[in-house]
Motif scaffolding. Structure first.
Motif, PDB file in Angstrom:
ATOM      1  N   MET A   1       0.826  -1.188   0.000  1.00 19.64           N
ATOM      2  CA  MET A   1       0.000   0.000   0.000  1.00 19.64           C
ATOM      3  C   MET A   1       0.874   1.258   0.000  1.00 19.64           C
ATOM      4  O   MET A   1       1.837   1.341   0.733  1.00 19.64           O
TER       5      MET A   1
ATOM      6  N   GLN B   1      -8.667   6.746   2.510  1.00 16.84           N
ATOM      7  CA  GLN B   1      -9.256   6.102   1.336  1.00 16.84           C
ATOM      8  C   GLN B   1      -8.296   6.108   0.155  1.00 16.84           C
ATOM      9  O   GLN B   1      -8.186   5.115  -0.567  1.00 16.84           O
TER      10      GLN B   1
ATOM     11  N   ASN C   1      -5.694   3.428   0.520  1.00 20.45           N
ATOM     12  CA  ASN C   1      -6.176   2.085   0.202  1.00 20.45           C
ATOM     13  C   ASN C   1      -6.462   1.897  -1.277  1.00 20.45           C
ATOM     14  O   ASN C   1      -6.233   0.818  -1.820  1.00 20.45           O
ATOM     15  N   ASP C   2      -6.993   2.932  -1.934  1.00 18.80           N
ATOM     16  CA  ASP C   2      -7.314   2.865  -3.358  1.00 18.80           C
ATOM     17  C   ASP C   2      -7.025   4.239  -3.967  1.00 18.80           C
ATOM     18  O   ASP C   2      -7.792   5.181  -3.744  1.00 18.80           O
TER      19      ASP C   2
ATOM     20  N   LYS D   1      -7.583   5.569  -6.669  1.00 15.74           N
ATOM     21  CA  LYS D   1      -8.636   6.139  -7.513  1.00 15.74           C
ATOM     22  C   LYS D   1      -9.790   6.707  -6.702  1.00 15.74           C
ATOM     23  O   LYS D   1     -10.644   7.397  -7.234  1.00 15.74           O
ATOM     24  N   ASN D   2      -9.837   6.449  -5.400  1.00 13.26           N
ATOM     25  CA  ASN D   2     -10.938   6.873  -4.546  1.00 13.26           C
ATOM     26  C   ASN D   2     -10.603   8.234  -3.916  1.00 13.26           C
ATOM     27  O   ASN D   2     -10.256   8.329  -2.752  1.00 13.26           O
TER      28      ASN D   2
END
Length: 140
Positions: free
Chosen positions: A34, A80, A83-84, A86-87
Motif C-alpha cells: 500500500m 481512502q 487504500n485505493d 482512484k478513490n
C-alpha cells in the motif's frame, strides 16, 4: 515486538517463502503493498491543528468544531486514497469546500492568516487531486 514482525515481513515479502508461509507473516502483505498519502495526512493535520490553535488563541468554538470536522474528513479521504488511489472523492470534496469557504473569508478580510493560508493550501490539494484524477493508470 511489533517492529520485529514488520522487519521480518519486509525481508521476506519478495521471496517465494512468503507465499507459502503461515498466516502470521501474511497479515502484513496488504500493508506492505500500500502507498500512503502523506500529503493528504499532512493536510488533515494542518486543518485540525488550525482549528485547535484558533480555539486556544481566540476561544473560538466554531473554529475548533470546523477544524476537527474538516480535518477528520480530510484524514478519512487520505485513508481512502491510501487504500485505493482512484478513490479521491472525499478528499476532493473536502479540499474544494475549504478552498471556497476560506477563499471567501480571505477575499473579505484580506488577511493571510488563517483564511489565506487555508485557501491556498486547499487549492494546492484540489490541484494535486485533479492531476491524480487525470493521470492514466499504470499497468502492473
Amino acid at each position: 515486538m511489533f517492529p520485529h514482525l514488520l522487519l521480518v515481513q519486509l525481508v521476506c515479502c519478495n521471496s517465494s517463502i512468503s507465499q507459502d508461509s503461515d498466516k502470521l507473516f501474511n497479515i502484513f502483505e496488504s500493508v506492505s503493498n500500500m502507498s500512503v498519502d502523506w500529503v493528504g495526512y499532512g493536510y488533515a493535520t494542518l486543518i485540525a491543528s488550525g482549528g485547535v490553535i484558533g480555539y486556544v488563541k481566540a476561544g473560538s468554538v466554531p473554529s475548533l468544531a470546523a477544524g476537527v470536522l474538516f480535518g477528520g474528513l480530510a484524514g478519512f479521504g487520505a485513508y481512502q486514497i491510501s487504500n485505493d488511489p482512484k478513490n479521491i472523492w472525499v478528499s476532493l470534496a473536502t479540499s474544494g469546500a475549504l478552498s471556497g469557504i476560506m477563499g471567501k473569508r480571505f477575499y473579505g478580510s484580506r488577511k493571510f492568516m488563517p483564511a489565506g493560508l487555508m485557501a491556498a493550501t486547499s487549492l494546492v490539494m484540489v490541484g494535486k487531486l485533479s492531476l491524480a484524477m487525470l493521470q492514466k493508470p499504470t499497468e502492473s
